[in-house]
Design a protein around this motif. Sequence first.
Motif, short mmCIF file in Angstrom:
data_model
loop_
_atom_site.label_atom_id
_atom_site.label_comp_id
_atom_site.label_asym_id
_atom_site.label_seq_id
_atom_site.Cartn_x
_atom_site.Cartn_y
_atom_site.Cartn_z
N GLY A 16 0.80 -1.41 0.07
CA GLY A 16 0.14 -0.10 0.09
C GLY A 16 0.96 1.22 -0.03
O GLY A 16 2.04 1.36 0.10
N SER A 17 0.27 2.60 0.15
CA SER A 17 0.72 3.59 -0.03
C SER A 17 0.36 4.53 1.02
O SER A 17 -0.91 4.45 1.52
CB SER A 17 0.70 4.36 -1.38
N LEU A 18 1.02 5.47 1.49
CA LEU A 18 0.68 6.75 2.41
C LEU A 18 1.45 7.93 1.73
O LEU A 18 2.54 7.87 1.44
CB LEU A 18 0.85 6.26 3.79
N ARG A 19 0.94 9.11 2.28
CA ARG A 19 1.69 10.53 2.05
C ARG A 19 1.61 10.93 3.23
O ARG A 19 0.57 11.38 3.94
CB ARG A 19 1.00 11.32 0.83
N LEU A 20 2.92 11.33 3.93
CA LEU A 20 2.94 11.96 5.05
C LEU A 20 3.20 13.48 4.56
O LEU A 20 4.00 13.83 3.59
CB LEU A 20 4.29 11.52 5.62
N LEU A 81 6.46 13.19 1.95
CA LEU A 81 7.05 12.07 1.66
C LEU A 81 5.96 10.98 1.35
O LEU A 81 5.03 10.52 2.04
CB LEU A 81 7.59 11.61 3.02
N GLN A 82 5.79 11.01 0.06
CA GLN A 82 4.99 9.85 -0.43
C GLN A 82 5.58 8.42 -0.52
O GLN A 82 6.84 8.37 -1.01
CB GLN A 82 4.73 10.30 -2.06
N MET A 83 5.02 7.59 0.21
CA MET A 83 5.58 6.15 0.39
C MET A 83 4.70 5.11 -0.32
O MET A 83 3.42 5.05 -0.06
CB MET A 83 5.65 5.98 1.94
N THR A 84 5.28 4.66 -1.27
CA THR A 84 4.45 3.39 -2.05
C THR A 84 5.39 1.97 -1.80
O THR A 84 6.45 1.93 -1.18
CB THR A 84 4.24 3.79 -3.50
N SER A 85 4.50 0.97 -2.21
CA SER A 85 5.23 -0.38 -2.16
C SER A 85 5.64 -0.44 -0.72
O SER A 85 6.55 -1.04 -0.58
CB SER A 85 6.33 -0.78 -3.01
N LEU A 86 4.87 -0.27 0.09
CA LEU A 86 5.16 -0.43 1.68
C LEU A 86 5.38 -1.82 2.20
O LEU A 86 4.60 -2.50 1.78
CB LEU A 86 4.27 0.56 2.64
#
Length: 115
Positions: A16-20, A81-86
């Motif tokens: 999944g993804s999140l943006r901080l 901070l865009q985080m993908t492929s967590l």
Amino acid sequence: EEQLVVSGGGLVRPGGSLRLSCTAYDFALRHHWIYWFRQAPGKDLEWVSSISYDSVSIFYDPSVKGRFTASRDNDKNTAYLQMTSLNVEDTGLYYCAKTSQGHDRGQGTQVTVSS
């Protein structure tokens, strides 16, 4: 009082993804590099990424390179901070700071990657 406030954490499944977001209060973000850190339970603080005041220079820890993207909008006084492929190893408290050692980091935001 100058402070940096991080938001956007949460619980996400692997892949999944999140943006901080990292928002500056009582000072202008545009004059500072922003450093992202994280701390997993029982582990030391770990540097994740750095972004220069003008976004020209951006660096990543090898463990997140290609999956995380740092950016900033100085007009909004906010860095991202865009985080993908967590994955589960990304679980931890995430912070931002304007010092390279992270001494001025505020309260972090929890990112939990779990199925």
